[in-house]
Design a protein around this motif. Sequence first.
Motif, short mmCIF file in Angstrom:
data_model
loop_
_atom_site.label_atom_id
_atom_site.label_comp_id
_atom_site.label_asym_id
_atom_site.label_seq_id
_atom_site.Cartn_x
_atom_site.Cartn_y
_atom_site.Cartn_z
N LEU A 194 3.80 -1.38 -8.75
CA LEU A 194 3.62 -2.41 -7.58
C LEU A 194 2.57 -2.12 -6.33
O LEU A 194 1.73 -0.54 -6.59
CB LEU A 194 4.28 -0.75 -6.66
CG LEU A 194 5.19 -1.93 -4.76
CD1 LEU A 194 6.00 -3.17 -5.07
CD2 LEU A 194 5.96 -0.87 -3.74
N LYS A 195 1.92 -3.28 -6.13
CA LYS A 195 0.16 -3.61 -5.36
C LYS A 195 1.13 -2.67 -3.74
O LYS A 195 1.61 -3.90 -2.79
CB LYS A 195 0.05 -4.60 -5.19
CG LYS A 195 -0.11 -4.46 -6.24
CD LYS A 195 -1.03 -6.02 -6.45
CE LYS A 195 -0.29 -7.22 -6.78
NZ LYS A 195 -1.53 -8.27 -7.19
N ILE A 196 1.12 -1.76 -2.92
CA ILE A 196 1.10 -1.48 -2.05
C ILE A 196 0.06 -1.28 -0.77
O ILE A 196 -1.21 -0.71 -1.73
CB ILE A 196 2.15 0.13 -2.16
CG1 ILE A 196 2.46 0.67 -0.81
CG2 ILE A 196 1.95 0.85 -2.71
CD1 ILE A 196 3.36 1.02 -0.40
N ARG A 197 -0.20 -1.76 0.36
CA ARG A 197 -1.18 -1.66 1.14
C ARG A 197 -1.12 0.00 1.92
O ARG A 197 -0.18 0.46 2.30
CB ARG A 197 -1.22 -2.49 2.11
CG ARG A 197 -1.81 -1.84 3.04
CD ARG A 197 -2.05 -1.19 4.57
NE ARG A 197 -3.04 -0.91 5.24
CZ ARG A 197 -2.25 -0.19 6.25
NH1 ARG A 197 -1.53 0.47 7.13
NH2 ARG A 197 -3.24 0.78 7.40
N VAL A 198 -1.91 0.87 1.48
CA VAL A 198 -1.80 2.51 2.61
C VAL A 198 -3.25 2.18 3.44
O VAL A 198 -4.55 1.66 3.38
CB VAL A 198 -2.57 2.92 1.48
CG1 VAL A 198 -1.01 3.29 0.89
CG2 VAL A 198 -3.12 3.15 0.88
N PRO A 199 -2.88 2.81 4.26
CA PRO A 199 -4.29 2.91 5.66
C PRO A 199 -5.61 3.67 4.43
O PRO A 199 -5.28 4.20 3.21
CB PRO A 199 -3.77 4.12 7.02
CG PRO A 199 -2.10 3.84 6.46
CD PRO A 199 -1.90 3.78 4.89
N GLY A 206 3.09 6.59 -9.65
CA GLY A 206 3.00 5.18 -10.55
C GLY A 206 2.88 3.84 -9.46
O GLY A 206 2.12 2.72 -10.83
N ALA A 207 2.71 4.27 -8.58
CA ALA A 207 2.40 2.14 -7.47
C ALA A 207 0.29 2.02 -7.74
O ALA A 207 -0.12 3.06 -8.73
CB ALA A 207 2.67 2.45 -6.00
N ALA A 208 0.32 0.95 -7.35
CA ALA A 208 -0.92 0.49 -6.86
C ALA A 208 -1.68 0.30 -5.78
O ALA A 208 -1.88 -0.35 -5.31
CB ALA A 208 -1.68 -0.81 -8.07
N PRO A 209 -1.37 1.59 -5.25
CA PRO A 209 -2.45 1.46 -3.55
C PRO A 209 -3.42 1.22 -3.44
O PRO A 209 -4.72 1.29 -3.84
CB PRO A 209 -2.02 3.50 -3.42
CG PRO A 209 -3.17 3.55 -4.93
CD PRO A 209 -1.61 3.22 -6.31
N ALA A 210 -3.62 -0.01 -2.29
CA ALA A 210 -4.34 -0.29 -1.86
C ALA A 210 -4.99 0.09 -0.67
O ALA A 210 -4.25 0.04 0.26
CB ALA A 210 -5.40 -1.81 -1.63
N SER A 211 -6.16 0.63 0.58
CA SER A 211 -6.53 1.18 1.35
C SER A 211 -7.15 -0.12 2.19
O SER A 211 -8.24 -0.79 1.26
CB SER A 211 -7.81 2.53 1.37
OG SER A 211 -7.45 3.50 1.03
#
Length: 333
Positions: free
Chosen positions: A169-174, A187-192
């Motif tokens: 999952l392409k999820i935005r994080v701070p 297992g997600a694909a986090p992006a800051s």
Amino acid sequence: RSLLKGIGAAPAAVTLFSIPRYAKAAEISLRYGNNLPLSHPLNIRAKEAADRIAKETNGRVEMLIFPANQLGGDTDMLSQVRNGALTFFTPSALVIATLVPVAAINAVGFAFKDYNQVWAAMDGPVGAFVRKAIADSRLHALETMWDNGFRQMTTSGAPIESAASMKGLKIRVPVSPISISMFAGLGAAPASLQFSEVYTALQTKVVDAQENPLPIIQVAKLYEVQSSCALSNHIWDGYWFIANGRQWAGMPADVQEIVSRAINEAGLKQREDIKALNEGIQADLQSKGLKFNQCDTESFRAKLRDAGFYKEWKQKFGPEAWGHLESIVGTLA
Ligand code: X2X
């Protein structure tokens, strides 16, 4: 008054009577920046604190508020409060942790059961430990932490139901190392991304998902670009009200006292606002088209345990900070 006699013309009188409440210009201007829309309780209560500061100092001190990323994103404002361009900034614990790593201790996944535990920790040993670490970075953190809230996950794709939903999952994080670590562990694909970029990133599908407390989802209108929300309560997040260390230390003692009392008391009211807001907010967001679902939080915890998340962060924060947290919430890892 006698000077006015003979002038007679309206413009002079208008000038005279439009003088602001305080006769003299402020001697001390405090500049405060934050990342939230004006309608968020943080800004409403900060404005009250500013009015109170002006009143109690007879206009000697003014606090100018720059809301909604007017002065740049979180990373920019963090630099500004460090170099003195800003007197105050309210970074989330997640964000100040880029400078003061232990500040992310409250963001250990699924650590807090409820607000009783949150405030026992943050008004108690955990908060005291973090404030000291912030002071070591030549910033002053006021005593009262402000509430952001328990973070929930939203997506424009299929509803998030369990840890399995996170795969890829392409999820935005701070801009926050512990958030990246947690979502990578799931297992997600986090992006800051800074908060200033979130709405557009979701709208243009640079990312499909994000996570934030419901009041943020509401005031930033993220429901316009997201379709479902999983009530995960995965992180409790709050804002530290921090000051540039040199400017804080340079304030006259009476001013320091007035300013800290006004801000700390506004912070306590802000916590109550968030609590009250949380009551009806789900219904409001639902009426705006956001669908809600429960999710299997135990599957998230298990996945994090298997990924070594707790072990890794226990080691990063160190036994003292971790011990303070566990003294409130019980054994975590
Ligand atoms: O950027 C976010 O997601 C926010 C608004 O919650 C923070 O300030 C960390």
